[in-house]
Write a protein that holds these residues in place. Structure first.
Motif, PDB file in Angstrom:
ATOM      1  N   MET A  91       0.816  -1.207   0.000  1.00 26.78           N
ATOM      2  CA  MET A  91       0.000   0.000   0.000  1.00 26.78           C
ATOM      3  C   MET A  91       0.852   1.260   0.000  1.00 26.78           C
ATOM      4  O   MET A  91       1.055   1.858  -1.023  1.00 26.78           O
ATOM      5  CB  MET A  91      -0.978   0.015   1.189  1.00 26.78           C
ATOM      6  CG  MET A  91      -1.961  -1.137   1.173  1.00 26.78           C
ATOM      7  SD  MET A  91      -3.118  -1.000  -0.211  1.00 26.78           S
ATOM      8  CE  MET A  91      -4.111   0.387   0.330  1.00 26.78           C
ATOM      9  N   SER A  92       1.361   1.644   1.151  1.00 27.38           N
ATOM     10  CA  SER A  92       2.084   2.913   1.257  1.00 27.38           C
ATOM     11  C   SER A  92       3.547   2.633   1.535  1.00 27.38           C
ATOM     12  O   SER A  92       3.872   1.842   2.418  1.00 27.38           O
ATOM     13  CB  SER A  92       1.489   3.758   2.396  1.00 27.38           C
ATOM     14  OG  SER A  92       2.259   4.907   2.596  1.00 27.38           O
ATOM     15  N   PRO A  93       4.475   3.265   0.815  1.00 22.65           N
ATOM     16  CA  PRO A  93       5.896   2.994   1.035  1.00 22.65           C
ATOM     17  C   PRO A  93       6.434   3.555   2.338  1.00 22.65           C
ATOM     18  O   PRO A  93       7.416   3.059   2.850  1.00 22.65           O
ATOM     19  CB  PRO A  93       6.578   3.676  -0.157  1.00 22.65           C
ATOM     20  CG  PRO A  93       5.626   4.753  -0.573  1.00 22.65           C
ATOM     21  CD  PRO A  93       4.257   4.210  -0.293  1.00 22.65           C
ATOM     22  N   ILE A  94       5.804   4.608   2.874  1.00 23.52           N
ATOM     23  CA  ILE A  94       6.267   5.164   4.136  1.00 23.52           C
ATOM     24  C   ILE A  94       5.091   5.536   5.013  1.00 23.52           C
ATOM     25  O   ILE A  94       3.990   5.807   4.530  1.00 23.52           O
ATOM     26  CB  ILE A  94       7.161   6.417   3.952  1.00 23.52           C
ATOM     27  CG1 ILE A  94       6.381   7.529   3.263  1.00 23.52           C
ATOM     28  CG2 ILE A  94       8.430   6.085   3.211  1.00 23.52           C
ATOM     29  CD1 ILE A  94       7.112   8.857   3.255  1.00 23.52           C
ATOM     30  N   THR A  95       5.294   5.523   6.284  1.00 25.70           N
ATOM     31  CA  THR A  95       4.342   6.111   7.219  1.00 25.70           C
ATOM     32  C   THR A  95       5.104   7.116   8.064  1.00 25.70           C
ATOM     33  O   THR A  95       6.259   6.885   8.419  1.00 25.70           O
ATOM     34  CB  THR A  95       3.675   5.060   8.104  1.00 25.70           C
ATOM     35  OG1 THR A  95       2.734   5.712   8.959  1.00 25.70           O
ATOM     36  CG2 THR A  95       4.667   4.301   8.971  1.00 25.70           C
ATOM     37  N   ILE A  96       4.483   8.212   8.344  1.00 24.37           N
ATOM     38  CA  ILE A  96       5.156   9.314   9.026  1.00 24.37           C
ATOM     39  C   ILE A  96       4.442   9.592  10.333  1.00 24.37           C
ATOM     40  O   ILE A  96       3.229   9.772  10.353  1.00 24.37           O
ATOM     41  CB  ILE A  96       5.152  10.578   8.150  1.00 24.37           C
ATOM     42  CG1 ILE A  96       5.809  10.254   6.797  1.00 24.37           C
ATOM     43  CG2 ILE A  96       5.878  11.723   8.822  1.00 24.37           C
ATOM     44  CD1 ILE A  96       5.571  11.307   5.761  1.00 24.37           C
ATOM     45  N   ARG A  97       5.176   9.627  11.420  1.00 25.92           N
ATOM     46  CA  ARG A  97       4.564   9.890  12.719  1.00 25.92           C
ATOM     47  C   ARG A  97       5.319  11.004  13.422  1.00 25.92           C
ATOM     48  O   ARG A  97       6.543  10.986  13.496  1.00 25.92           O
ATOM     49  CB  ARG A  97       4.573   8.628  13.595  1.00 25.92           C
ATOM     50  CG  ARG A  97       3.874   7.445  12.956  1.00 25.92           C
ATOM     51  CD  ARG A  97       3.777   6.268  13.921  1.00 25.92           C
ATOM     52  NE  ARG A  97       3.312   5.084  13.232  1.00 25.92           N
ATOM     53  CZ  ARG A  97       2.034   4.837  12.933  1.00 25.92           C
ATOM     54  NH1 ARG A  97       1.116   5.718  13.258  1.00 25.92           N
ATOM     55  NH2 ARG A  97       1.685   3.746  12.295  1.00 25.92           N
ATOM     56  N   LEU A  98       4.580  11.954  13.953  1.00 26.79           N
ATOM     57  CA  LEU A  98       5.169  13.026  14.740  1.00 26.79           C
ATOM     58  C   LEU A  98       4.720  12.862  16.182  1.00 26.79           C
ATOM     59  O   LEU A  98       3.566  12.535  16.450  1.00 26.79           O
ATOM     60  CB  LEU A  98       4.717  14.392  14.231  1.00 26.79           C
ATOM     61  CG  LEU A  98       5.309  14.870  12.902  1.00 26.79           C
ATOM     62  CD1 LEU A  98       4.609  16.137  12.468  1.00 26.79           C
ATOM     63  CD2 LEU A  98       6.793  15.130  13.043  1.00 26.79           C
ATOM     64  N   GLN A  99       5.611  13.091  17.100  1.00 33.83           N
ATOM     65  CA  GLN A  99       5.267  13.003  18.507  1.00 33.83           C
ATOM     66  C   GLN A  99       4.190  14.034  18.846  1.00 33.83           C
ATOM     67  O   GLN A  99       4.216  15.164  18.389  1.00 33.83           O
ATOM     68  CB  GLN A  99       6.515  13.281  19.353  1.00 33.83           C
ATOM     69  CG  GLN A  99       6.313  13.080  20.841  1.00 33.83           C
ATOM     70  CD  GLN A  99       7.580  13.402  21.596  1.00 33.83           C
ATOM     71  OE1 GLN A  99       8.128  14.478  21.463  1.00 33.83           O
ATOM     72  NE2 GLN A  99       8.058  12.452  22.375  1.00 33.83           N
ATOM     73  N   ARG A 100       3.212  13.637  19.631  1.00 37.81           N
ATOM     74  CA  ARG A 100       2.170  14.566  20.063  1.00 37.81           C
ATOM     75  C   ARG A 100       2.757  15.651  20.958  1.00 37.81           C
ATOM     76  O   ARG A 100       3.778  15.465  21.604  1.00 37.81           O
ATOM     77  CB  ARG A 100       1.075  13.813  20.833  1.00 37.81           C
ATOM     78  CG  ARG A 100       0.333  12.793  19.991  1.00 37.81           C
ATOM     79  CD  ARG A 100      -0.609  13.466  19.025  1.00 37.81           C
ATOM     80  NE  ARG A 100      -1.259  12.521  18.130  1.00 37.81           N
ATOM     81  CZ  ARG A 100      -2.118  12.871  17.174  1.00 37.81           C
ATOM     82  NH1 ARG A 100      -2.400  14.133  16.975  1.00 37.81           N
ATOM     83  NH2 ARG A 100      -2.660  11.961  16.394  1.00 37.81           N
ATOM     84  N   GLY A 101       2.076  16.773  21.020  1.00 35.66           N
ATOM     85  CA  GLY A 101       2.551  17.873  21.840  1.00 35.66           C
ATOM     86  C   GLY A 101       3.222  18.923  20.985  1.00 35.66           C
ATOM     87  O   GLY A 101       3.106  18.941  19.764  1.00 35.66           O
ATOM     88  N   LYS A 102       3.938  19.824  21.625  1.00 33.71           N
ATOM     89  CA  LYS A 102       4.506  20.936  20.872  1.00 33.71           C
ATOM     90  C   LYS A 102       5.803  20.539  20.193  1.00 33.71           C
ATOM     91  O   LYS A 102       6.539  19.655  20.653  1.00 33.71           O
ATOM     92  CB  LYS A 102       4.725  22.135  21.788  1.00 33.71           C
ATOM     93  CG  LYS A 102       5.830  21.977  22.816  1.00 33.71           C
ATOM     94  CD  LYS A 102       5.924  23.243  23.663  1.00 33.71           C
ATOM     95  CE  LYS A 102       7.032  23.102  24.716  1.00 33.71           C
ATOM     96  NZ  LYS A 102       7.131  24.319  25.549  1.00 33.71           N
ATOM     97  N   LEU A 103       6.078  21.176  19.083  1.00 39.09           N
ATOM     98  CA  LEU A 103       7.327  20.984  18.364  1.00 39.09           C
ATOM     99  C   LEU A 103       7.714  22.293  17.705  1.00 39.09           C
ATOM    100  O   LEU A 103       6.896  23.202  17.566  1.00 39.09           O
ATOM    101  CB  LEU A 103       7.209  19.855  17.338  1.00 39.09           C
ATOM    102  CG  LEU A 103       6.109  19.953  16.278  1.00 39.09           C
ATOM    103  CD1 LEU A 103       6.571  20.770  15.081  1.00 39.09           C
ATOM    104  CD2 LEU A 103       5.708  18.563  15.824  1.00 39.09           C
ATOM    105  N   GLU A 104       8.963  22.378  17.307  1.00 42.50           N
ATOM    106  CA  GLU A 104       9.463  23.583  16.661  1.00 42.50           C
ATOM    107  C   GLU A 104       9.758  23.291  15.199  1.00 42.50           C
ATOM    108  O   GLU A 104      10.293  22.224  14.851  1.00 42.50           O
ATOM    109  CB  GLU A 104      10.719  24.087  17.382  1.00 42.50           C
ATOM    110  CG  GLU A 104      10.400  24.650  18.762  1.00 42.50           C
ATOM    111  CD  GLU A 104      11.630  24.856  19.621  1.00 42.50           C
ATOM    112  OE1 GLU A 104      12.676  24.279  19.291  1.00 42.50           O
ATOM    113  OE2 GLU A 104      11.529  25.587  20.613  1.00 42.50           O
ATOM    114  N   ALA A 105       9.385  24.219  14.355  1.00 46.62           N
ATOM    115  CA  ALA A 105       9.590  24.081  12.913  1.00 46.62           C
ATOM    116  C   ALA A 105      10.053  25.422  12.361  1.00 46.62           C
ATOM    117  O   ALA A 105       9.933  26.466  13.007  1.00 46.62           O
ATOM    118  CB  ALA A 105       8.305  23.636  12.235  1.00 46.62           C
ATOM    119  N   ILE A 106      10.571  25.384  11.136  1.00 46.68           N
ATOM    120  CA  ILE A 106      10.976  26.599  10.432  1.00 46.68           C
ATOM    121  C   ILE A 106      10.167  26.696   9.146  1.00 46.68           C
ATOM    122  O   ILE A 106      10.000  25.710   8.428  1.00 46.68           O
ATOM    123  CB  ILE A 106      12.483  26.585  10.107  1.00 46.68           C
ATOM    124  CG1 ILE A 106      13.306  26.691  11.396  1.00 46.68           C
ATOM    125  CG2 ILE A 106      12.860  27.734   9.158  1.00 46.68           C
ATOM    126  CD1 ILE A 106      14.811  26.540  11.185  1.00 46.68           C
TER     127      ILE A 106
END
Length: 417
Positions: free
Chosen positions: A16-31
């Motif tokens: 089905m899908s070649p990747i699955t992406i998971r981000l930790q719940r809660g706050k995070l920093e991005a640009i």
């Protein structure tokens, strides 16, 4: 491959899908990174994202990094050259990637945020060419091209990069623009007030947010209204012999008089009557149109400062006309909130307020948002949506056939085993 620093896990699947992406719940920093149609430089924002808070995005730091004069000229010249070759485009793509990477590294340093703590970078890059389906004529293929190679950014920063946000929306028959309305919902939605968020960059775009607006509401509408600062800046440069890059604070326009017949002629451009969804750029409101404005002005002996006042009035009039035609019939509008470089032009702001006397015209700072940072923040939010597997476009805005996840993920080099 797993990078703990980014709280991002990439798992290879066989079905089905070649990747699955998971981000930790809660706050995070991005640009978030953005290069706009004014070709002035790169807007870079460090953003804290936390869905448990309201608004879910908080600006930590923002900085604009002007392009070196020579590079800006190369970018402008290439954008205006219909016969530019593949080698020049490829070179610009990688050179812009370096500029974007430098901006990301520097804004993180100034914010005292380690790149090892940055979950991802959302990079819009620079729109070099944009021909959505509704503008493509017979024999043309709808397409969009954003320069600023994401592999260069990922390699230089060591941070995952989400980029190339417009292509999927265009593939689904949409305009591929504007993409900031999702961020406008996050930052400006109000339970009681109807608001128009107006970003005046090189091109001006407006987002209507009715009271209690939510993603999926059919009343949501956003589109490019027409010229913003781009034509004003180009004219200021031309009449000053290249000494000026802009009409700073609208001073030249403030000393001139608007030529009403010339303004009426300018407002006959067919784009202003076109119904949304719609988007535009330098292809319609670029050098060739400015050449025509100057020729028309010379034919009736309009002096330079009066022409600049008239071109500034064109931006104000076209914004107001778009509101009256396409937004006011949808619902109440209490406030027009201006972001971008146009918010710093008092002459333009006065003209907009005079055109819309029944609406409170204010800057984003009046409601606690850094107006300069909004578009850079928007691409951090869109990157977050992509990594969560959520829609980034709004079909009622872009005209796409369906909601879609926007953006492509570029991973930094994996640590050697």
């Amino acid at each position: 491959w797993t990078t703990a620093k980014a709280n991002l896990t990439i798992r290879t699947w066989t079905k089905m899908s070649p990747i699955t992406i998971r981000l930790q719940r809660g706050k995070l920093e991005a640009i978030g990174l953005m290069s706009g149609t004014s070709h002035d430089g790169i807007s870079a924002a460090v953003v804290e994202l936390d869905e448990r808070t309201r608004p879910p995005a908080r600006l930590i730091a923002f900085q604009t990094f002007p392009y070196p004069a020579r590079f800006r000229k190369e970018l402008l010249d290439a954008s205006a050259d219909e016969k530019i070759g593949a080698a020049a485009i490829s070179t610009l793509n990688f050179a812009l990637g370096r500029e974007l990477a430098r901006a990301a590294i520097e804004v993180a340093r100034r914010a005292r945020v380690s790149l090892s703590d940055v979950a991802f970078i959302g990079s819009h890059g620079h729109t070099f060419f944009h021909l959505p389906p509704r503008r493509a004529t017979r024999g043309q293929v709808a397409s969009t091209l954003q320069l600023g190679e994401s592999a260069i950014i990922a390699a230089a920063t060591g941070v995952p990069v989400v980029a190339d946000f417009r292509a999927m929306d265009v593939a689904l028959g949409g305009e591929g623009a504007p993409l900031a309305p999702l961020a406008h919902l996050w930052l400006f939605a109000d339970p009681k007030r109807g608001r128009v968020v107006l970003n005046i960059g090189g091109i001006a775009n407006a987002t209507y947010i009715p009271p209690r607006a939510r993603l999926g509401d059919t009343d949501l509408v956003a589109f490019d209204t027409g010229p913003g600062n781009g034509t004003i800046d180009a004219l200021a440069s031309r009449i000053s012999g290249g000494r000026l890059r802009m009409d700073r604070n609208g001073r030249i326009a403030a000393g001139g008089h608007v030529n009403r017949p010339l303004l009426a002629r300018m407002m006959q451009h067919p784009y202003f009557r076109r119904r949304p969804p719609k988007s535009t750029g330098r292809e319609e409101f670029g050098t060739h149109l400015l050449d025509r404005f100057v020729a028309d002005a010379r034919s009736i002996r309009v002096v330079d400062h009066d022409l600049l006042a008239t071109v500034t009035a064109l931006t104000a009039r076209s914004i107001a006309d778009a509101c009256r035609r396409f937004i006011f019939p949808r619902g109440r509008v209490d406030q027009l909130i201006v972001t971008g470089g146009g918010a710093k032009n008092p002459t333009l702001m006065r003209m907009i307020a005079a055109e819309l006397p029944d609406v409170e015209v204010i800057t984003a700072e009046k409601v606690g948002v850094d107006g300069d940072a909004v578009e850079a923040v928007a691409f951090a939010i869109l990157g977050f949506q992509m990594l969560r597997g959520r829609q980034g476009n709004i079909p009622s805005v872009t005209g796409a056939r369906a909601p879609a996840i926007l953006g492509k993920l570029t991973l930094p080099p994996a640590p050697l085993a």
